[in-house]
Write an enzyme that holds these catalytic residues in place. Sequence first.
Site, PDB file in Angstrom:
ATOM      1  N   CYS A 177       0.863  -1.204   0.010  1.00 57.29           N
ATOM      2  CA  CYS A 177      -0.014   0.001   0.032  1.00 57.29           C
ATOM      3  C   CYS A 177       0.888   1.271  -0.099  1.00 57.29           C
ATOM      4  CB  CYS A 177      -0.933  -0.027   1.100  1.00 57.29           C
ATOM      5  SG  CYS A 177       0.114   0.103   2.741  1.00 57.29           S
ATOM      6  N   CYS A 236       3.501   1.681   2.786  1.00 56.56           N
ATOM      7  CA  CYS A 236       4.625   0.907   2.606  1.00 56.56           C
ATOM      8  C   CYS A 236       5.415   1.698   1.684  1.00 56.56           C
ATOM      9  CB  CYS A 236       4.495  -0.317   1.746  1.00 56.56           C
ATOM     10  SG  CYS A 236       3.154  -1.561   2.394  1.00 56.56           S
ATOM     11  N   CYS A 284      42.982 -21.092 -17.557  1.00 62.47           N
ATOM     12  CA  CYS A 284      43.078 -22.439 -16.864  1.00 62.47           C
ATOM     13  C   CYS A 284      41.881 -22.316 -15.629  1.00 62.47           C
ATOM     14  CB  CYS A 284      44.342 -22.913 -16.457  1.00 62.47           C
ATOM     15  SG  CYS A 284      45.154 -21.662 -15.222  1.00 62.47           S
ATOM     16  N   ASP A 294       2.887 -39.337 -14.474  1.00 63.77           N
ATOM     17  CA  ASP A 294       1.655 -38.790 -14.622  1.00 63.77           C
ATOM     18  C   ASP A 294       0.883 -39.322 -15.688  1.00 63.77           C
ATOM     19  OD1 ASP A 294      -0.927 -37.312 -13.721  1.00 63.77           O
ATOM     20  OD2 ASP A 294      -0.418 -35.988 -15.598  1.00 63.77           O
ATOM     21  N   ASP A 322       0.765 -31.003 -11.273  1.00 56.97           N
ATOM     22  CA  ASP A 322       2.064 -31.887 -11.160  1.00 56.97           C
ATOM     23  C   ASP A 322       3.035 -31.054 -10.337  1.00 56.97           C
ATOM     24  OD1 ASP A 322       0.712 -34.388 -12.132  1.00 56.97           O
ATOM     25  OD2 ASP A 322       1.257 -33.349 -14.331  1.00 56.97           O
TER      26      ASP A 322
END
Length: 830
Positions: A24, A27, A91, A511, A714
């Site tokens: 809001c 905030c 390296c 599934d 899922d």
Amino acid sequence: MSTSNTSDVRATTSISLPIEGMTCASCVGRVEAALARIEGVDSVSVNLATERADIRLAGPVDRLALVQAVEKVGYDVPANTVELAIEGMTCASCVDRVERALKAVPGVAEATVNLATERARVRGVIAVEDLLAAVGKVGYEARAVDSAAQASDEDMEKKDAERAELKRDLILATLLALPVFVLEMGSHTIPGMHEWVMATIGLQQSWYLQFALTLLVLVIPGRRFYQKGFPALIRLAPDMNSLVAVGTAAAFGYSLVATFAPGLLPAGTVNVYYEAAAVIVALILLGRFLEARAKGRTSEAIKRLVGLQAKVAHVVREGRTVDIPITEVVLGDLVEVRPGERVPVDGEVTEGGSFVDESMITGEPIPVEKRAGSTLVGGTVNQNGALTLRATAVGGQTMLAQIIRLVEQAQGSKLPIQAVVDKVTLWFVPAVMLAAALTFLVWLVFGPSPALTFALVNAVAVLIIACPCAMGLATPTSIMVGTGRGAEMGVLFRKGEALQLLKDAQVVAVDKTGTLTEGRPVLTDLEIAEGFDRDEVLAKVAAVEARSEHPIARAIVEAAEQAAIELPLMTDFESVTGMGVRANVDGVRVEVGADRFMRELGLDVGGFAGTAERLGGEGKSPLYAAIEGRLAAIVAVADPIKPSTPAAIAALHQLGLKVAMITGDNAHTAQAIARQLGIDEVVAEVLPEGKVEAVRRLKAAHGQIAFVGDGINDAPALAAADVGLAIGTGTDVAVESADVVLMSGNLQGVPNAIALSKATLGNIRQNLFWAFGYNTALIPLAAGVLYPAYGLLLSPIFAAGAMALSSVFVLGNALRLRRFQPPLAADTGH
């Protein structure tokens, strides 16, 4: 907190912070007030809609102070991910150094550096400037990159320029080093050459010539080793360049004294090693050049994906078609796609019809029919018809851009196996320098005459042979090629760890709906009683069912529509609870329902007993249709098994895996499908929230588990499994919860992904065995361990050749993964 580690943001600049948790206006006020109190902040504007704070600065401000101020008042500044292109790494030690420098920047939560891609991915509450400064401090150059697609052309140009420079330096070093090598080594190996040199040039003049040529080699093509190697040594953070720099400088310095001040050396030790310094530089440049070429091939998957993007779109603007760059296409634009062209952006067909080749997304070679209402993916190829689409995703939001991002992230990720390599390489170069110093001392004290010469040659050989390039490249190159090959097959690894974890899967849980099956019911059986016409019965049954929204009713209506059957007029519709439905169709009474409805009507269904039994065995529930009081047909609607499913299950069994099915369907239907497909275990009648528990039970019983799903329900199970694989045609939530995405919607992607995981990890192990085995075996050899027994020493020149060969071997081995063929590829058309 000290600001010495972070780059202060100076006056007249502004920075932007994302803020989480604001709900809001109060905030907003709280965050603004907290930020405004920080010294150096000029003004603050916080936007609730965008959840962002724009801060204008009047002086130097520590970014972390801003973050802490927001957190103090109860809100969060989410971590952002920054990608950097790093130049100058050669390296594994370089990788470790850059990584540690990045992790030391306050606010960094995670940093991974990849030698093969020359990229760093950093996550945290960070400013890019801080990261660039940290990388610069340890001797490397960095720049921020947006994405593979945007940076691709620039990167390719840079890589091409780098390869061209390496090629030029290699040719120059070879031309300069060759006479040095012939003069010095030829005198030792070719009969009569020493005498010829003495008679024509003279020994001292030969040394002067070798000095001049070698100096040119070290100063021009070889300067890169000294520019990087000595500063790293001064910072007490030696890398591969330091090894080459110290080794060649030692050989050259010794030769310099022997040439111009031989009196400073003990009697019998006056000799030159110009050829070692010059040839080592040439050989290591050869290794670097071959490496650069092979590295370019490891990233070809990304290049190919980027190349799939169309450059121009034919957009309809103000009633006429104009050609504009695809970067200028906006959401809602109408775009024309002509035959043979690539689809420029994601969209929905509004006009026209054609077949589109989607193999670059799915790995499936068969073109897919598209007509009004069909979705199109940018980068796919339109074949024979003209299409008009409405843009639904542009720029970084297109599926192709997301795929490029996923592949890029997977290629840049670190596998758990890499942690071991990192620990070893952290101490490897300092250990090699210590080994070289010990070698020098042992030969100087205990070696035969001339001890100083032996000490120098063997110490240089140890320094040169032990460059840890192969170790640094062993894992990332295999990951790059493996994930790239996966993308070509329609298997996207969202998380690199999945590449390692998949190979250990003992059980694959799937599934049923949308994964094993098509995910929508269709009319599978329609058997007609004697005296009735099939199309007529289907028309009447569909007319009755057209009033119902039930999936079974929809399947019957769709079957009639696909057969181009016109539905007759229906009146007096009535639903008989628990039994079925009835209505008048063209003045004829039609009743559709279960066997008990038919018995209620006094009709004997015994004539269809054999068909009913077969349907029951297949897990299908039969319906019956009666017309004018006579039994007319038996009907079955089911969610059909995808054509690719049986071969995919067989491939999983071939890989030695158990297959389990988790479904909310009734046990009878589930068991029937399991029998058809040869599935090992069935968990039926599971509610969405029960899938996670089912995954945990299977894991406890069988070990590591991979779960394959596509629906929104899922998502928890995908997250709970060791590895979650989402069918890419499913919902975005499922895809976001998964570690691996199967773009084709084809279950064959699961054995493909597992087989690729096994092949990639096998490849990494081969690379690591070679890289570690090579260094472990050859350092003692270079130190002269075989000399007391066999009189064998390893020349620094051979050490340089062997070192270059090790990196090229590792890269060549990783590139073999480009030829990886999935199991049962013939069955899937790959």
